[in-house]
Design an enzyme around this catalytic site. Structure first.
Site, PDB file in Angstrom:
ATOM      1  N   ASP A 150       1.462   4.640   2.280  1.00  0.00           N
ATOM      2  CA  ASP A 150       1.161   5.263   3.572  1.00  0.00           C
ATOM      3  C   ASP A 150       1.567   6.729   3.509  1.00  0.00           C
ATOM      4  OD1 ASP A 150       0.551   2.690   5.119  1.00  0.00           O
ATOM      5  OD2 ASP A 150       2.566   2.271   4.364  1.00  0.00           O
ATOM      6  N   ASP A 191      -3.290   4.538   2.624  1.00  0.00           N
ATOM      7  CA  ASP A 191      -3.613   4.966   3.988  1.00  0.00           C
ATOM      8  C   ASP A 191      -3.240   6.428   4.133  1.00  0.00           C
ATOM      9  OD1 ASP A 191      -4.502   2.480   4.861  1.00  0.00           O
ATOM     10  OD2 ASP A 191      -2.538   1.857   5.590  1.00  0.00           O
ATOM     11  N   ASP A 233       0.843  -1.192   0.000  1.00  0.00           N
ATOM     12  CA  ASP A 233       0.000   0.000   0.000  1.00  0.00           C
ATOM     13  C   ASP A 233       0.880   1.244   0.000  1.00  0.00           C
ATOM     14  OD1 ASP A 233       1.078   0.232   2.512  1.00  0.00           O
ATOM     15  OD2 ASP A 233      -0.834   0.359   3.572  1.00  0.00           O
TER      16      ASP A 233
HETATM   17  P1  GTP Z   1       3.965  -2.805   3.068  1.00  0.00           P
HETATM   18  O1  GTP Z   1       2.864  -1.798   3.041  1.00  0.00           O
HETATM   19  O2  GTP Z   1       3.457  -4.200   3.096  1.00  0.00           O
HETATM   20  O3  GTP Z   1       4.943  -2.597   1.970  1.00  0.00           O
HETATM   21  O4  GTP Z   1       4.795  -2.630   4.425  1.00  0.00           O
HETATM   22  P2  GTP Z   1       4.631  -1.510   5.518  1.00  0.00           P
HETATM   23  O5  GTP Z   1       5.779  -1.630   6.440  1.00  0.00           O
HETATM   24  O6  GTP Z   1       4.420  -0.175   4.876  1.00  0.00           O
HETATM   25  O7  GTP Z   1       3.322  -1.977   6.290  1.00  0.00           O
HETATM   26  P3  GTP Z   1       1.958  -1.217   6.625  1.00  0.00           P
HETATM   27  O8  GTP Z   1       1.523  -0.329   5.529  1.00  0.00           O
HETATM   28  O9  GTP Z   1       1.004  -2.281   7.042  1.00  0.00           O
HETATM   29  O10 GTP Z   1       2.283  -0.370   7.917  1.00  0.00           O
HETATM   30  C1  GTP Z   1       3.200   0.707   7.915  1.00  0.00           C
HETATM   31  C2  GTP Z   1       3.462   1.134   9.314  1.00  0.00           C
HETATM   32  O11 GTP Z   1       2.290   1.717   9.845  1.00  0.00           O
HETATM   33  C3  GTP Z   1       3.818  -0.036  10.233  1.00  0.00           C
HETATM   34  O12 GTP Z   1       4.891   0.331  11.038  1.00  0.00           O
HETATM   35  C4  GTP Z   1       2.641  -0.232  11.106  1.00  0.00           C
HETATM   36  O13 GTP Z   1       3.037  -0.572  12.409  1.00  0.00           O
HETATM   37  C5  GTP Z   1       1.992   1.124  11.071  1.00  0.00           C
HETATM   38  N1  GTP Z   1       0.543   0.979  11.175  1.00  0.00           N
HETATM   39  C6  GTP Z   1      -0.294   0.333  10.357  1.00  0.00           C
HETATM   40  N2  GTP Z   1      -1.566   0.413  10.804  1.00  0.00           N
HETATM   41  C7  GTP Z   1      -1.507   1.141  11.926  1.00  0.00           C
HETATM   42  C8  GTP Z   1      -2.468   1.604  12.858  1.00  0.00           C
HETATM   43  O14 GTP Z   1      -3.650   1.331  12.752  1.00  0.00           O
HETATM   44  N3  GTP Z   1      -1.988   2.382  13.892  1.00  0.00           N
HETATM   45  C9  GTP Z   1      -0.677   2.695  14.005  1.00  0.00           C
HETATM   46  N4  GTP Z   1      -0.269   3.448  15.023  1.00  0.00           N
HETATM   47  N5  GTP Z   1       0.235   2.264  13.174  1.00  0.00           N
HETATM   48  C10 GTP Z   1      -0.162   1.501  12.145  1.00  0.00           C
HETATM   49 MN    MN Z   2       2.650   0.218   3.790  1.00  0.00          MN
HETATM   50 MN    MN Z   3      -0.493   0.864   5.549  1.00  0.00          MN
END
Ligand code: GTP
Ligand code: MN
Ligand code: MN
Length: 364
Positions: A205, A288, A203
């Protein structure tokens, strides 16, 4: 470290005390351990899952390729079961246990279902128990789906095709341009895996803020409505800010509560950049969006950069070693009974008495 010293001799016990690069030399080992971590998670064994995740994370931080179990030395965080798996992979190239898991009907079905946006382990597990095995089964048996899951199923293939960095940057530019219409001076920061240097991810972020406190209020709903009116949003689910800072300084509650920023879980319609989806002209991409007031921005940035395991270890370190509570909003010192403000990620590491770990080294 001399040639004779164990590879893991200098390994610190918490992942947030180590540097973990994106690329490392023990991929086959970490893959095996992470498969078992995933499988344990599917079975609801959180403790076992964490043990395998910890072991994999330690191997990712080793300075070189492990060729024999003995080279590990008495490393913290690698249990008996993980050692056995490591030994099998080192000796035979594969672990029979891992191969069995990967072929099992339950693991394969759980993986298929949890890859639907909006489906977690509990739902997937229930469906498996009810005898469902394929995405077609879900449709044919009229399984009750949330609006989020319906969108997840509709865009299943796109959402399970990795997002390339170029695509993530394109989404970031689109959001940046839209944000300028409503709130000039606001900033959009790419967090998550891309900030850690990953070339692709599941995704995008994006973290939004404005240098003047309070100006960011209400930004998200205006932004999302506008994007929606432009036909750029295929799905969205927004959440209002519920972090009650105005109620006065209260220590944050549970360490693992979801944070309470204004945020939006969405699916964007991204014009094709070439690659898969180019023929059709567009591709569905998970995005996100999180809005943080500027005073909380460093905490939000640290919290949303990940990796998940790195974040978990930071919070565990803060609580067990420093008697502090860290989340994506603030750092609270329970001994001195006060919040510790920070203007940068570096300052948060300083408060914790940790050496700064740059984003590219947080791939724990
Ligand atoms: P990929 O998206 O799979 O490439 O990996 P990523 O490391 O970007 O994973 P992800 O998008 O799921 O999450 C990114 C960061 O946001 C991670 O460190 C999560 O711990 C954090 N995160 C995701 N959802 C939440 C949430 O609901 N609350 C908080 N505080 N952190 C979140
Ligand atoms: Mn991510
Ligand atoms: Mn995410």
């Amino acid at each position: 470290v001399t040639a004779l010293a164990p590879l893991g001799q200098q390994m610190a016990p918490y992942a947030c005390q180590r540097r973990t690069p994106l690329l490392h030399s023990n991929q086959p080992l970490t893959e095996a351990l992470e498969t078992l971590a995933e499988e344990a998670g599917f079975s609801g064994s959180e403790g076992r899952s964490l043990a395998f995740t910890r072991a994999a994370s330690v191997l990712k931080a080793l300075p070189g390729r492990l060729s024999a179990l003995e080279e590990l030395g008495p490393l913290p965080g690698i249990g008996e079961h993980s050692r056995r798996v490591i030994q099998d992979v080192l000796e035979d190239g594969v672990s029979v246990e891992v191969e069995r898991v990967k072929l099992s009907e339950r693991y394969r079905t759980m993986k298929l279902f949890t890859k639907i946006f909006g489906v977690g382990v509990r739902t997937a597990s229930r469906w498996y128990q009810e005898g469902l095995r394929t995405l077609l089964d879900l449709q044919e048996r009229n399984t009750k789906l949330t609006r989020q899951q319906q969108a997840g199923l509709r865009h299943y293939d796109d959402l399970n095709t990795p997002v390339e960095r170029g695509e993530a940057e394109s989404v970031g530019r689109t959001v940046q341009e839209a944000v300028q219409r409503f709130l000039p001076g606001a900033s959009v920061t790419l967090a998550g895996g891309f900030r850690r240097g990953k070339p692709r991810g599941h995704d995008v972020d994006l973290l939004l803020t404005h240098p003047e406190a309070g100006r960011e209020a209400g930004l998200l709903s205006r932004l999302v409505s506008w994007l929606d009116s432009q036909g750029l949003i295929l799905y969205q689910h927004s959440q209002e800010n519920s972090f009650a800072l105005c109620e006065g300084p209260e220590p944050p509650g549970s360490r693992d509560v979801l944070d309470r920023f204004e945020r939006c879980f969405s699916i964007f319609r991204l014009e094709a950049q070439g690659g898969p989806g180019a023929a059709r002209g567009w591709k569905a991409v998970r995005v996100d969006l999180v809005v943080a007031p500027v005073s909380q921005f460093p905490f939000a940035l640290l919290g949303w950069t990940g990796s998940r395991h790195f974040e978990r270890e930071l919070r565990r370190f803060a609580s067990h070693e420093r008697k502090m509570v860290l989340n994506s909003h603030a750092l609270y010192d329970t001994m001195r009974k006060r919040f510790l403000p920070a203007a940068s990620e570096e300052e948060i590491f300083q408060h914790l008495g940790l050496e700064y770990v740059p984003p590219g080294q947080r791939n724990a």
